[in-house]
Motif scaffolding. Structure first.
Motif, PDB file in Angstrom:
ATOM      1  N   THR A  60      16.795  39.224  31.029  1.00 62.88           N
ATOM      2  CA  THR A  60      18.150  38.659  30.265  1.00 62.88           C
ATOM      3  C   THR A  60      19.064  40.054  30.344  1.00 62.88           C
ATOM      4  O   THR A  60      20.388  39.965  30.631  1.00 62.88           O
ATOM      5  CB  THR A  60      18.243  38.193  29.056  1.00 62.88           C
ATOM      6  OG1 THR A  60      17.547  39.302  27.942  1.00 62.88           O
ATOM      7  CG2 THR A  60      17.495  36.766  29.127  1.00 62.88           C
ATOM      8  N   VAL A  61      18.446  41.284  30.133  1.00 60.01           N
ATOM      9  CA  VAL A  61      19.279  42.519  30.051  1.00 60.01           C
ATOM     10  C   VAL A  61      19.716  42.947  31.356  1.00 60.01           C
ATOM     11  O   VAL A  61      20.967  43.332  31.413  1.00 60.01           O
ATOM     12  CB  VAL A  61      18.447  43.890  29.334  1.00 60.01           C
ATOM     13  CG1 VAL A  61      19.145  45.033  29.803  1.00 60.01           C
ATOM     14  CG2 VAL A  61      18.285  43.678  28.031  1.00 60.01           C
ATOM     15  N   THR A  63      20.129  40.279  33.666  1.00 59.37           N
ATOM     16  CA  THR A  63      20.764  39.314  34.429  1.00 59.37           C
ATOM     17  C   THR A  63      22.359  39.244  33.791  1.00 59.37           C
ATOM     18  O   THR A  63      23.360  38.945  34.594  1.00 59.37           O
ATOM     19  CB  THR A  63      20.194  37.988  34.251  1.00 59.37           C
ATOM     20  OG1 THR A  63      18.720  38.298  34.721  1.00 59.37           O
ATOM     21  CG2 THR A  63      20.853  36.834  35.042  1.00 59.37           C
ATOM     22  N   VAL A  64      22.326  39.084  32.442  1.00 58.08           N
ATOM     23  CA  VAL A  64      23.582  38.562  31.800  1.00 58.08           C
ATOM     24  C   VAL A  64      24.933  39.629  32.180  1.00 58.08           C
ATOM     25  O   VAL A  64      25.888  39.207  32.504  1.00 58.08           O
ATOM     26  CB  VAL A  64      23.287  38.384  30.313  1.00 58.08           C
ATOM     27  CG1 VAL A  64      24.710  38.264  29.546  1.00 58.08           C
ATOM     28  CG2 VAL A  64      22.390  37.612  30.106  1.00 58.08           C
ATOM     29  N   PRO A  65      24.615  41.135  32.033  1.00 58.17           N
ATOM     30  CA  PRO A  65      25.740  41.710  32.509  1.00 58.17           C
ATOM     31  C   PRO A  65      26.185  41.665  33.970  1.00 58.17           C
ATOM     32  O   PRO A  65      27.490  41.783  34.254  1.00 58.17           O
ATOM     33  CB  PRO A  65      25.282  43.284  32.065  1.00 58.17           C
ATOM     34  CG  PRO A  65      24.278  42.844  31.143  1.00 58.17           C
ATOM     35  CD  PRO A  65      23.638  41.627  31.296  1.00 58.17           C
ATOM     36  N   THR A  66      25.175  41.381  34.772  1.00 57.65           N
ATOM     37  CA  THR A  66      25.252  41.318  36.113  1.00 57.65           C
ATOM     38  C   THR A  66      26.325  40.196  36.593  1.00 57.65           C
ATOM     39  O   THR A  66      27.011  40.066  37.222  1.00 57.65           O
ATOM     40  CB  THR A  66      23.980  41.548  37.020  1.00 57.65           C
ATOM     41  OG1 THR A  66      23.569  42.533  36.650  1.00 57.65           O
ATOM     42  CG2 THR A  66      24.397  41.319  38.526  1.00 57.65           C
ATOM     43  N   LEU A  68      28.296  38.379  34.264  1.00 60.80           N
ATOM     44  CA  LEU A  68      29.451  38.336  33.644  1.00 60.80           C
ATOM     45  C   LEU A  68      30.466  39.356  34.179  1.00 60.80           C
ATOM     46  O   LEU A  68      31.557  39.250  34.216  1.00 60.80           O
ATOM     47  CB  LEU A  68      29.459  38.623  32.109  1.00 60.80           C
ATOM     48  CG  LEU A  68      28.601  37.490  31.446  1.00 60.80           C
ATOM     49  CD1 LEU A  68      28.468  37.777  29.938  1.00 60.80           C
ATOM     50  CD2 LEU A  68      29.424  36.136  31.551  1.00 60.80           C
ATOM     51  N   TYR A  69      29.840  40.624  34.573  1.00 64.00           N
ATOM     52  CA  TYR A  69      30.849  41.725  34.973  1.00 64.00           C
ATOM     53  C   TYR A  69      31.054  41.664  36.517  1.00 64.00           C
ATOM     54  O   TYR A  69      31.714  42.527  37.129  1.00 64.00           O
ATOM     55  CB  TYR A  69      30.271  42.976  34.463  1.00 64.00           C
ATOM     56  CG  TYR A  69      30.467  43.037  32.790  1.00 64.00           C
ATOM     57  CD1 TYR A  69      31.813  42.710  32.170  1.00 64.00           C
ATOM     58  CD2 TYR A  69      29.367  43.201  32.179  1.00 64.00           C
ATOM     59  CE1 TYR A  69      31.816  42.735  30.890  1.00 64.00           C
ATOM     60  CE2 TYR A  69      29.566  43.266  30.729  1.00 64.00           C
ATOM     61  CZ  TYR A  69      30.753  42.911  30.110  1.00 64.00           C
ATOM     62  OH  TYR A  69      30.747  42.897  28.605  1.00 64.00           O
ATOM     63  N   LEU A  70      29.949  41.234  37.239  1.00 62.86           N
ATOM     64  CA  LEU A  70      30.080  41.360  38.684  1.00 62.86           C
ATOM     65  C   LEU A  70      30.210  40.021  39.187  1.00 62.86           C
ATOM     66  O   LEU A  70      30.925  39.866  40.211  1.00 62.86           O
ATOM     67  CB  LEU A  70      28.816  42.317  39.292  1.00 62.86           C
ATOM     68  CG  LEU A  70      28.593  42.403  40.623  1.00 62.86           C
ATOM     69  CD1 LEU A  70      29.590  43.669  41.217  1.00 62.86           C
ATOM     70  CD2 LEU A  70      27.336  43.093  41.006  1.00 62.86           C
TER      71      LEU A  70
END
Length: 100
Positions: A60-61, A63-66, A68-70
Motif C-alpha cells: 500500500t505504501v 501503490t497508493v501514492p503511485t 494518486l500522484y502519477l
C-alpha cells in the motif's frame, strides 16, 4: 440549488462538472489492479517470507501514492484528450450572421 457566495460576498463560481462516482470507481480500479499485480510480480518473491501485515503495508505504501500522484493524473490527461469535442467543419460560419 442554493446560491453560494465567495468570501467577499459576491456570487461564487458554479460548481465544476463532476465525474460520476461510478466512472471514478472504474478509473481507480483500472489504475490500482494492474499496479498491484505488477508490484506483486516484481517484489512478491523477495518478500514472500514476511508476515502478511508487513507485506500489505509495503504494497500500500508503494501503490497508493503511485496511483494518486502519477497514474490517475496521467489517465485524466489522456481521457481529456480523447473526449474533447471536435470542431464542426461543416459550416464554420454558422451562427455568426454570415449565412449564405
Amino acid at each position: 440549488m442554493i446560491p453560494t457566495q465567495d468570501a467577499r460576498g459576491g456570487a461564487a463560481d458554479p460548481p465544476a462538472a463532476r465525474t460520476s462516482v461510478h466512472r471514478q470507481v472504474i478509473k481507480i480500479w483500472l489504475a490500482v489492479y494492474p499496479l498491484i499485480t505488477i508490484f506483486q510480480f516484481v517484489i512478491g518473491p523477495h518478500i514472500s517470507s514476511w508476515p502478511l501485515p508487513v507485506k500489505t503495508l509495503l504494497l500500500t505504501v508503494a501503490t497508493v501514492p503511485t496511483v494518486l500522484y502519477l497514474v490517475l493524473p496521467l489517465a485524466g490527461q489522456l481521457a481529456r484528450r480523447f473526449t474533447r469535442r471536435p470542431l464542426s467543419l461543416a459550416r464554420p460560419w454558422a451562427g455568426d450572421g454570415h449565412e449564405s
